[in-house]
Design a protein around this motif. Structure first.
Motif, PDB file in Angstrom:
ATOM      1  N   UNK A 113      32.709  13.502  21.826  1.00  0.00           N
ATOM      2  CA  UNK A 113      33.927  14.258  21.507  1.00  0.00           C
ATOM      3  C   UNK A 113      34.994  13.430  20.776  1.00  0.00           C
ATOM      4  N   UNK A 114      34.732  12.134  20.523  1.00  0.00           N
ATOM      5  CA  UNK A 114      35.719  11.291  19.819  1.00  0.00           C
ATOM      6  C   UNK A 114      35.836  11.751  18.364  1.00  0.00           C
ATOM      7  N   UNK A 115      37.078  12.040  17.956  1.00  0.00           N
ATOM      8  CA  UNK A 115      37.298  12.614  16.619  1.00  0.00           C
ATOM      9  C   UNK A 115      38.061  11.693  15.666  1.00  0.00           C
ATOM     10  N   UNK A 116      38.714  10.636  16.197  1.00  0.00           N
ATOM     11  CA  UNK A 116      39.476   9.753  15.311  1.00  0.00           C
ATOM     12  C   UNK A 116      39.453   8.318  15.855  1.00  0.00           C
ATOM     13  N   UNK A 117      39.885   7.380  15.012  1.00  0.00           N
ATOM     14  CA  UNK A 117      39.817   5.957  15.375  1.00  0.00           C
ATOM     15  C   UNK A 117      40.655   5.626  16.608  1.00  0.00           C
ATOM     16  N   UNK A 118      41.808   6.292  16.726  1.00  0.00           N
ATOM     17  CA  UNK A 118      42.690   6.034  17.867  1.00  0.00           C
ATOM     18  C   UNK A 118      41.989   6.398  19.183  1.00  0.00           C
ATOM     19  N   UNK A 119      41.339   7.559  19.198  1.00  0.00           N
ATOM     20  CA  UNK A 119      40.612   8.002  20.400  1.00  0.00           C
ATOM     21  C   UNK A 119      39.427   7.076  20.677  1.00  0.00           C
ATOM     22  N   UNK A 120      38.779   6.613  19.610  1.00  0.00           N
ATOM     23  CA  UNK A 120      37.649   5.687  19.746  1.00  0.00           C
ATOM     24  C   UNK A 120      38.090   4.368  20.351  1.00  0.00           C
ATOM     25  N   UNK A 121      39.198   3.838  19.817  1.00  0.00           N
ATOM     26  CA  UNK A 121      39.738   2.574  20.336  1.00  0.00           C
ATOM     27  C   UNK A 121      40.112   2.733  21.809  1.00  0.00           C
ATOM     28  N   UNK A 122      40.746   3.850  22.113  1.00  0.00           N
ATOM     29  CA  UNK A 122      41.191   4.070  23.493  1.00  0.00           C
ATOM     30  C   UNK A 122      40.014   4.136  24.464  1.00  0.00           C
ATOM     31  N   UNK A 123      38.963   4.860  24.065  1.00  0.00           N
ATOM     32  CA  UNK A 123      37.796   4.989  24.953  1.00  0.00           C
ATOM     33  C   UNK A 123      37.128   3.637  25.195  1.00  0.00           C
ATOM     34  N   UNK A 124      36.805   2.913  24.126  1.00  0.00           N
ATOM     35  CA  UNK A 124      36.076   1.649  24.290  1.00  0.00           C
ATOM     36  C   UNK A 124      36.949   0.558  24.907  1.00  0.00           C
ATOM     37  N   UNK A 125      38.279   0.702  24.767  1.00  0.00           N
ATOM     38  CA  UNK A 125      39.193  -0.229  25.445  1.00  0.00           C
ATOM     39  C   UNK A 125      39.075  -0.111  26.956  1.00  0.00           C
ATOM     40  N   UNK A 126      38.599   1.029  27.440  1.00  0.00           N
ATOM     41  CA  UNK A 126      38.411   1.214  28.885  1.00  0.00           C
ATOM     42  C   UNK A 126      37.488   0.148  29.468  1.00  0.00           C
ATOM     43  N   UNK A 127      36.387  -0.131  28.761  1.00  0.00           N
ATOM     44  CA  UNK A 127      35.457  -1.180  29.207  1.00  0.00           C
ATOM     45  C   UNK A 127      36.097  -2.563  29.070  1.00  0.00           C
ATOM     46  N   UNK A 135      31.642   4.796  15.888  1.00  0.00           N
ATOM     47  CA  UNK A 135      31.275   6.044  16.558  1.00  0.00           C
ATOM     48  C   UNK A 135      31.614   7.256  15.680  1.00  0.00           C
ATOM     49  N   UNK A 136      32.471   7.043  14.668  1.00  0.00           N
ATOM     50  CA  UNK A 136      32.854   8.135  13.750  1.00  0.00           C
ATOM     51  C   UNK A 136      31.968   8.183  12.509  1.00  0.00           C
ATOM     52  N   UNK A 137      31.081   7.186  12.348  1.00  0.00           N
ATOM     53  CA  UNK A 137      30.243   7.152  11.137  1.00  0.00           C
ATOM     54  C   UNK A 137      29.274   8.332  11.129  1.00  0.00           C
ATOM     55  N   UNK A 138      28.879   8.736   9.911  1.00  0.00           N
ATOM     56  CA  UNK A 138      27.949   9.872   9.769  1.00  0.00           C
ATOM     57  C   UNK A 138      26.664   9.620  10.541  1.00  0.00           C
ATOM     58  N   UNK A 139      26.159   8.392  10.432  1.00  0.00           N
ATOM     59  CA  UNK A 139      24.900   8.027  11.108  1.00  0.00           C
ATOM     60  C   UNK A 139      25.021   8.271  12.606  1.00  0.00           C
ATOM     61  N   UNK A 140      26.083   7.746  13.206  1.00  0.00           N
ATOM     62  CA  UNK A 140      26.247   7.845  14.664  1.00  0.00           C
ATOM     63  C   UNK A 140      26.469   9.279  15.094  1.00  0.00           C
ATOM     64  N   UNK A 141      27.310  10.011  14.349  1.00  0.00           N
ATOM     65  CA  UNK A 141      27.583  11.425  14.684  1.00  0.00           C
ATOM     66  C   UNK A 141      26.282  12.220  14.705  1.00  0.00           C
ATOM     67  N   UNK A 142      25.444  11.969  13.694  1.00  0.00           N
ATOM     68  CA  UNK A 142      24.163  12.682  13.578  1.00  0.00           C
ATOM     69  C   UNK A 142      23.249  12.323  14.761  1.00  0.00           C
ATOM     70  N   UNK A 143      23.200  11.029  15.089  1.00  0.00           N
ATOM     71  CA  UNK A 143      22.352  10.564  16.192  1.00  0.00           C
ATOM     72  C   UNK A 143      22.833  11.147  17.522  1.00  0.00           C
TER      73      UNK A 143
END
Length: 250
Positions: free
Chosen positions: A72-86, A237-245
């Motif tokens: 469900x990650x749609x933008x870089x900010x959300x991506x950074x926030x999620x992976x910052x959790x770890x 996680x926003x790249x076309x490759x990853x989204x498709x996978x």
């Protein structure tokens, strides 16, 4: 269906932190935030001398990042926030003034391997195989790499990262130094964890704190490093490759 939780129970001066998620103990942001906060709180709780980190259920210790959230990650900010959790959990473990014993009853994947690697001493069952699956879904184990490499070495870490679809056995994990001991059953594991943790509570707490600082020497830069790594994962996680996978896992 059982609800996710993070609990802290104190028994004989040992703080047992247990996390659970019905989807094979995967880790959405909420669970990661709670684990981070619980570790920080346990670190300053005078009633606790030693911490044990464990997960609920009998089978999987941790399935890593929550796929539903990653998808469900749609933008870089959300991506950074999620992976910052770890990143935040690993840094909380690293900076915690008390020793953290890992208790691993079953399989561990991705971010879960990073959390196991960030414990100060880890015991497991023979079912506790490990896998770094990130490359196979289009990202990489960037955030957890420093913790995993510090524990098992860059060579073993590279091997696991490249062979991304293979579970490596608990014996492999022990040989490489991730686990100190591997037990036949969960009962034996729990007994060994209890004996070790309670023995450690009788040692000089100041000596344990100073020793922990020695274990984690030369890692002060991780506060910044792990967030930089989270940014890489958040972009990939926003790249076309990853989204498709990732669509295949919906």
């Amino acid at each position: 269906m059982d609800s996710p939780y993070v609990n802290l129970n104190i028994e004989n001066k040992v703080g047992y932190i247990e996390f659970f998620h019905p989807n094979r103990n995967s880790m959405p942001s909420e669970v990661l935030k709670k684990i981070e906060k619980t570790i920080i709180d346990a670190g300053t709780n005078k009633a606790i001398k030693v911490i044990v980190l464990k997960s609920g259920g009998d089978r999987t210790f941790c399935a890593g990042a929550s796929f539903n959230e990653v998808i469900s990650i749609e933008n870089e900010e959300a991506g950074l926030q999620f992976f910052s959790g770890f990143a935040n959990v690993i840094n909380a473990m690293r900076k915690c003034p008390k020793l953290i014993i890992g208790r691993v009853q079953g399989k561990t994947v991705g971010g879960g391997v990073g959390i196991v690697a960030a414990t100060d001493y880890c015991l497991a069952t023979k079912y506790a195989s490990i896998k770094l699956s990130e490359l196979s879904i289009g990202i990489g184990p960037f955030v957890i790499e420093p913790a995993v490499s510090r524990r098992i070495g860059k060579t073993a870490m590279s091997q696991m990262t490249i062979d991304a679809e293979t579970f490596f056995s608990s014996e492999f994990a022990k040989d490489k130094g991730l686990y100190a001991e591997v037990f036949e059953t969960q009962e034996e594991l729990d007994e060994a964890v209890k004996i070790l943790a309670e023995k450690l509570t009788t040692y000089n707490p100041e000596a344990l704190t100073e020793m922990k600082k020695v274990f984690w020497e030369n890692t002060a830069h991780w506060d910044a490093l792990l967030i930089e790594r989270a940014k890489i994962s958040g972009e990939l996680v926003l790249s076309k490759f990853t989204k498709k996978t990732l669509k295949r896992f919906r």
